[in-house]
Design an enzyme around this catalytic site. Sequence first.
Site: not given
Ligand SMILES: NC(=O)c1ccc[n+]([C@@H]2O[C@H](COP(=O)([O-])OP(=O)(O)OC[C@H]3O[C@@H](n4cnc5c(N)ncnc54)[C@H](OP(=O)(O)O)[C@@H]3O)[C@@H](O)[C@H]2O)c1
Length: 295
Positions: A28, A31, A155, A180
Amino acid sequence: MSEPQTAGGAAPVTGVPMGGRVCVVTGASSGIGQAASVAMAGLGATVVLVCRDRGRGQNAMAEVGAAARGGEPSLELADLSSAEQVRDLAGRLAGLPRIDVLVNNAGLVIYHRQLTADGLEHTFALNHLAPFLLTNLLRPKLEASGPARVVTVASTAHRGARLDLDDLQLEHRYSAMLAYSNSKLANILFTRELARRLDGTGVTANCLHPGTVRTRFGQTGSAWLRLGIAIAAPFFRSPEQGARTLVYLASSPEVSGQSGGYYVSGKLREPSPTARNDDTARRLWDLSAELTGLS
Ligand SMILES: NC(=O)c1ccc[n+]([C@@H]2O[C@H](COP(=O)([O-])OP(=O)(O)OC[C@H]3O[C@@H](n4cnc5c(N)ncnc54)[C@H](OP(=O)(O)O)[C@@H]3O)[C@@H](O)[C@H]2O)c1
C-alpha cells in the site's frame, strides 16, 4: 453489467459505499496499492496498509487518512518475502475485529536472480508464496467476517509464463521476465484453486490485470527496462486508473458471489490455457503448501 463511468478504458468507477468494511491492502506504500487504498478509504472503508518501509508506509497512510470517509487507516509493517514475517503479520491481523477484503497486491520484478532469507527465489516468494500463505492464515478471519473477498493483483504477463513445477525456483534458467510471468500465472492458478476451496464459505477470490500503469514497478529491472518504461510512461494508466478494477472487485455488488475469475478493465476475461488448468492449480497449491510449511 452496467458500467457507471470509465476513464481511459481503465475500469468502472464503482462509487459503491464501503462504510464499515475493513480492507487489508499489501503493497500500500506505492502505485496501485496506494491508489486503491485511497479510493477505498474515500468510499468509507477502514484500510489497513501493509508496507515494508515505515517512512513510505507513513507517507501513504497520511494520504489515505486525508481521503478517509470512514474509520482511520492503520499501518502494519512486514517484509512479505519472509515467511516468518508473513506469519507474524497474519497473527496481528487476526486480532482485527473483521476483515472484509484482503488485497494481495505487493509485487515486483527483479533483474538478477536473488534468494530470500528463506532461501527461495525472491520473485516467486514475494509475488506468489506470500499471498498464498497470508490468505491461508487469514482464512478463518475472512470466513468469520463473510461475505468477504480476496482480490489478488495478477498480470497479463502471465501469458509469457513457462511454469515448470519441478523448477519453481528457476535454478536452471532465470530471466527477470520469466520469473515475473511465472509468479503472475501462479497468482491466477492460486485464485482458481482458492475459489474452489472456498466454495460455500461466503468468501470469494478473484484476480485481475490492472493495465499498464505508471508506478515504481520495474525500477529494480535492467537499464533497458527502465529506459523503455521511461519512454512509454506517458502512455500508461495513472495509478488511480490502474486501481479501478481492484476497487471494483473489492466493492461492487455486481461481483458479489462471483469467484475464481480473472478481470481486465472491469470485465471477466479468459486467462491463458495454462492458467485455466485445474490440475496444475492443485499441484501448485500442494507445492506452495510444502514450501511455506502450511501442510
Ligand atoms: N505497474 C504495472 O503496469 C503492473 C501491471 C500488471 C500488474 N502489476 C502488479 O501490480 C502490483 C503492484 O505493483 P505497482 O505497479 O503498484 O508497483 P510499485 O509501485 O513498485 O508497488 C509495489 C508495492 O509492493 C511493495 N513491496 C515490494 N516488495 C515488498 C516486500 N518484500 N514486502 C512488502 N511489500 C513489498 C512495495 O513496497 P515499497 O514501497 O517498500 O517498495 C510497494 O508498496 C504488483 O503485484 C504488480 O505485479 C503492475
